[in-house]
Motif scaffolding. Sequence first.
Motif, mmCIF file in Angstrom:
data_model
loop_
_atom_site.group_PDB
_atom_site.id
_atom_site.type_symbol
_atom_site.label_atom_id
_atom_site.label_comp_id
_atom_site.label_asym_id
_atom_site.label_seq_id
_atom_site.Cartn_x
_atom_site.Cartn_y
_atom_site.Cartn_z
ATOM 1 N N ILE A 284 0.874 -1.170 0.000
ATOM 2 C CA ILE A 284 0.000 0.000 0.000
ATOM 3 C C ILE A 284 0.911 1.220 0.000
ATOM 4 N N VAL A 285 0.898 1.976 -1.068
ATOM 5 C CA VAL A 285 1.810 3.114 -1.212
ATOM 6 C C VAL A 285 1.020 4.411 -1.068
ATOM 7 N N PHE A 286 1.474 5.272 -0.165
ATOM 8 C CA PHE A 286 0.893 6.601 -0.017
ATOM 9 C C PHE A 286 1.883 7.632 -0.564
ATOM 10 N N TYR A 287 1.377 8.513 -1.406
ATOM 11 C CA TYR A 287 2.169 9.620 -1.933
ATOM 12 C C TYR A 287 1.790 10.885 -1.158
ATOM 13 N N VAL A 288 2.797 11.497 -0.544
ATOM 14 C CA VAL A 288 2.573 12.748 0.175
ATOM 15 C C VAL A 288 2.630 13.878 -0.835
ATOM 16 N N GLU A 289 1.496 14.548 -1.022
ATOM 17 C CA GLU A 289 1.378 15.572 -2.062
ATOM 18 C C GLU A 289 2.381 16.706 -1.846
ATOM 19 N N HIS A 290 2.819 17.280 -2.947
ATOM 20 C CA HIS A 290 3.853 18.327 -2.874
ATOM 21 C C HIS A 290 3.365 19.568 -2.153
ATOM 22 N N THR A 291 2.056 19.736 -1.957
ATOM 23 C CA THR A 291 1.525 20.891 -1.233
ATOM 24 C C THR A 291 1.763 20.788 0.272
ATOM 25 N N THR A 292 2.128 19.614 0.750
ATOM 26 C CA THR A 292 2.389 19.434 2.182
ATOM 27 C C THR A 292 3.664 20.185 2.565
ATOM 28 N N PRO A 293 3.596 21.073 3.556
ATOM 29 C CA PRO A 293 4.804 21.823 3.952
ATOM 30 C C PRO A 293 5.959 20.876 4.289
ATOM 31 N N ARG A 295 8.293 21.161 6.326
ATOM 32 C CA ARG A 295 8.565 21.052 7.764
ATOM 33 C C ARG A 295 7.690 20.007 8.455
ATOM 34 N N TYR A 296 6.594 19.622 7.807
ATOM 35 C CA TYR A 296 5.693 18.643 8.422
ATOM 36 C C TYR A 296 5.792 17.255 7.791
ATOM 37 N N ARG A 297 6.522 17.118 6.703
ATOM 38 C CA ARG A 297 6.465 15.869 5.950
ATOM 39 C C ARG A 297 6.966 14.669 6.745
ATOM 40 N N ARG A 298 8.011 14.848 7.520
ATOM 41 C CA ARG A 298 8.533 13.686 8.241
ATOM 42 C C ARG A 298 7.536 13.191 9.279
ATOM 43 N N TRP A 299 6.745 14.101 9.826
ATOM 44 C CA TRP A 299 5.738 13.699 10.807
ATOM 45 C C TRP A 299 4.565 13.005 10.125
ATOM 46 N N VAL A 300 4.232 13.458 8.925
ATOM 47 C CA VAL A 300 3.200 12.772 8.145
ATOM 48 C C VAL A 300 3.653 11.350 7.846
ATOM 49 N N LYS A 301 4.901 11.219 7.431
ATOM 50 C CA LYS A 301 5.449 9.897 7.120
ATOM 51 C C LYS A 301 5.448 9.006 8.361
ATOM 52 N N GLU A 302 5.830 9.565 9.491
ATOM 53 C CA GLU A 302 5.864 8.777 10.721
ATOM 54 C C GLU A 302 4.478 8.236 11.061
ATOM 55 N N GLY A 303 3.455 9.071 10.886
ATOM 56 C CA GLY A 303 2.098 8.629 11.169
ATOM 57 C C GLY A 303 1.639 7.519 10.242
ATOM 58 N N ILE A 304 2.043 7.585 8.976
ATOM 59 C CA ILE A 304 1.658 6.551 8.013
ATOM 60 C C ILE A 304 2.338 5.230 8.341
ATOM 61 N N LEU A 305 3.637 5.290 8.547
ATOM 62 C CA LEU A 305 4.415 4.063 8.731
ATOM 63 C C LEU A 305 4.201 3.416 10.098
ATOM 64 N N ALA A 559 13.780 25.250 21.766
ATOM 65 C CA ALA A 559 13.322 24.157 20.908
ATOM 66 C C ALA A 559 13.014 24.673 19.501
ATOM 67 N N GLN A 560 13.097 23.744 18.541
ATOM 68 C CA GLN A 560 12.708 24.050 17.174
ATOM 69 C C GLN A 560 11.224 24.379 17.141
ATOM 70 N N LEU A 561 10.888 25.541 16.598
ATOM 71 C CA LEU A 561 9.490 25.956 16.533
ATOM 72 C C LEU A 561 8.926 25.696 15.146
ATOM 73 N N LEU A 562 7.721 25.164 15.103
ATOM 74 C CA LEU A 562 6.966 25.002 13.862
ATOM 75 C C LEU A 562 5.695 25.815 13.994
ATOM 76 N N ASP A 563 5.632 26.918 13.260
ATOM 77 C CA ASP A 563 4.454 27.787 13.290
ATOM 78 C C ASP A 563 4.080 28.189 14.714
ATOM 79 N N GLY A 564 5.093 28.573 15.479
ATOM 80 C CA GLY A 564 4.854 29.100 16.812
ATOM 81 C C GLY A 564 4.715 28.059 17.894
ATOM 82 N N MET A 565 4.814 26.774 17.546
ATOM 83 C CA MET A 565 4.696 25.699 18.539
ATOM 84 C C MET A 565 5.978 24.892 18.529
ATOM 85 N N PRO A 566 6.460 24.462 19.690
ATOM 86 C CA PRO A 566 7.639 23.587 19.702
ATOM 87 C C PRO A 566 7.378 22.330 18.877
ATOM 88 N N GLU A 567 8.335 21.951 18.070
ATOM 89 C CA GLU A 567 8.164 20.772 17.232
ATOM 90 C C GLU A 567 7.899 19.527 18.073
#
Length: 1002
Positions: A284-293, A295-305, A559-567
């Motif tokens: 089952i292959v999920f493609y993360v669309e290029h519109t995904t920021p 800075r968030y892609r690795r977290w999207v990938k983590e949730g999928i895997l 801490a590394q901030l992502l949109d005003g929130m700690p990553e």
Amino acid sequence: MRRRIRFLQPLVWSAAACLIGLAPVAVAADDKPEFPEHAKVLEGFDKVASPTKADGTAEKPLWTLWTRSKDGQMYAELPSGFAAQQYFVALTVASGEEFAGLQAGDLYVKFRRYDKVLAVIAPNVDVRTTEKEAKASVERLFTDRVLMEIPIVTIGPGGGPVIDMDALCVGNASQFFQGLSLSRSTPRIFSIKQAKAFTENVEVAFEVPGSGGQLKTLHYSFSVLTPSPGFKPRDADQRVGYFTTAYSDYGKYESDETRIRYITRWHLEKADPKLQLSPPKEPIVFYVEHTTPVRYRRWVKEGILAWNKAFEKIGIEDAIQVEYQDAGTGRHMDKDPEDVRYNFVRWLNNDIGTAIGPSRINPETGEILDADIILTDGWIRHFQMQFDKVMPKVAMQGMGPETLAWLAEHPSWDPRVRFAEPGDRAHVAAAIARQAFDPLAGHAAGSVGTEMMGDDQFDGLIGTGVQRNGLCLAANEKGAELAALRMELAMRAFDKKELKKKKAEEAKAKAESEAKKEAADGEDDAEKKDEDPAEDGEEQPDEEAESPEKDDDADEDEAQLLDGMPESFIGPQLAHLVAHEVGHTLGLRHNFKATAVSRFDEINGGTGLIATSVMDYTPINIRFHAGEKQGAYAMEGIGPYDVWAIEYGYVADAKELPKLLAKSTEPELAFGTDEDTSGPDPFARRYDFGSDPLTYAKDQMELINDRRTKLLEAFVEDGDGWFKAREGYEMTLSMQMRQLGMMSNWVGGVFVRRDVKGQEGAKPPLSVVEAKDQREALEFVIENSFRDGAYGLTPELLSHLTTAKWMDGNGWQSAMSDSVFPVHDRIEGMQASVMTQLLNPTVLRRVYDNELQVPAGEDAFTLPELLETVRTAVWTELVKAPEGDFSPRKPMISSLRRNLQREHVSRLIDLSLPGAGNGAAFKPISNLASMQLKEIADELGTFLKEHGDRADAYTKAHLMEAESMIRKALDAEYIYNANEIGGSSGRPMIIFGNEPAAANRR
């Protein structure tokens, strides 16, 4: 007769000619061809090229496409054997809407020729049978359905019919896209956005103006629907939560066999069945669309895997894989998210807090064909409290059709009315009254759409059983949770600053004290300079005060901030959300019992699970006493229930299923889903927490009360508008309402289990919540809602709770509201909603019915106890008269308590009136309510005689009115009033103060 003569004339002439020996005259025949030549029809059109094979030759397309760009015309030639094929049509609104890119339904169709037209037909899949004798009857009674017709333009070069695709896809768009409305004034305005022909599918899209003129892109994906070799449908079982596809088999005669239900799942199997751990044949292959920021892609990938852990349990390694689409490099940019062959995670910048994981399935087998996850950005942004929208949803949690029917006839009980702005209440009540005539008294489960996404969690479920387009509220609620977390982080930063300041002041005071002591002892200043600072005790504290704090939060500022929130906060939250939606795409439903396995201290002590399933809605774990032990803020990965559920759905050997189902009695595998949340089980709830929710609720109230005292100092920073204080305060009200709602569900509660007879470890399907737990829950609810001090109100706080004034965007709602905080309306709305949660007829009936479930001799929580406990808490002043001198500035009974008492009397009147309720339980409910009214009236009379002279004007008038109205109600003096909240229903009612109580006499 004339028609008959004309019909016979050629025959007569022909016969006469034969008789006289003449050659017969040939009857004129229509030599015109059935269709025009395809060469002429396709003149000026461009043939859409097919992809090329490795050897350079073109692939044979499923359909051959021709386009003419100047006028948006498109033709398609179907193969000559089209009638034997069944097609899957996947629909997507690709642009022009806030949720563009979200799956917009699908169709399972076949084409059948009728002379010069093709009929688009939906095969009957709802009723079928394999029983030989019944099959002919079923097929005769339950036939296919014609959806539309399309003319055949010509016969193509390949011998198949050529159809007008823009006529099919634009002319019939409203039939494909349910609920879609196109512009009627511009029917010729459309253009081709996409035309691709592949061997397995055809992708076409047209841009058309919607009814408001906004351009929309309608994407169609046509593919042949063929069963996957080796795929076997798997039976559903109520003990494990899967979406289902179902049909009726009328060839069977056992009532429990006629409904066939299959779980929805992917065709996933090992590449090598002999290996203990094997890669999949087709991952089952999920493609993360290029519109995904980025800075968030690795977290999207983590949730999928995260789900690969579950598949490894059944021997499949890397069952799910992730690929990034990248516009810069062109990687995977040839793949269209709307293409049914690809699974995408799409990111929408629409400022809405939503996430959804719908899937498309084969309706005959339950095989998942395609899945696309939609993530929106709004939940990450700063949450802006819309009190009249958020609070009713929080307060209405758990209310089912029975309660909704009552609320429709008693709008003053309804949280949706009570939390509405005063000017909107009549409109809201009228809408609720109309909904009461819908199935299930307007409950969302009875009236939601089956295709398009709406605003309720049941959308897409009713009538289909599969989340094709149902709204998942995980992201919506997560926005509120993150808003609370933002406020919490601001408060913690303030607390750290105050702690540093306090330490510095203590160090300074200590140094000054020691200096004075040394001076008094006559010590020489020079000697002090020679001393070691480390031993001196003076300089070291100052250095400590200036040094960074060495605590658990030391690194948060850096801490590394992502949109005003700690990553470290936002990243796991996003991964959790993605994992939740991926779970839906794997076939799993919500599991709202997953947070009931570990105690609050175990969760924060590192020995317990936040939840057993990522398919629950879990609140962010913010602990007030975080200094003791603060566990993870969010659930990480998936839980034991998820692993077990995947094992049931995807294990290769079906013989393993009974053994797996036998485990369902284990606490970690408990399951309860959306429809269970309106039932009596207090653990089947959204956003509850822990197996001891009362402990959690008490901790949260401590947190709320502490944060309210610091709103003006810590939450509103220099340069902020004071409207932020109001947003923060209303946020705390929402948090408080959630705790009150969570614990009120324990009153009249019954634990519900899905165990089956004969299962090892099975318990009765129903067991009443212990009386002591119900009493403790009731005490918590009363303590944190009926007391004035439960809301943290001070004159200083109220003087800062103002509104923002902007007339653009959505700001006009705030701009048009009163700048002054409506404190009495807000608190009255909270208290009225709590009263509804405790005293609505459904809860009262459950308490009454539960008495028979508890064995004789055992402690039981009874209906009189519930009513008496509430009454005592509401009328405390009558039990023990307040002491002291009173005035309108210092009333004997506060304004908030007067409102509460007025609400209570109104509820008792409603419950006491004849015909105000249905069912066997209502008579004892009515009798007890009448008895309490009589007792309260007598107590009011006595109280006024003994203490009326020293009562302030507010209190005295209130008590006199209360006694008067109760006695009028008991004397059955009804007054008709057309101005009741909710409209002029003409129902009898009693006017009590400003809040009329409906008397619903039938």
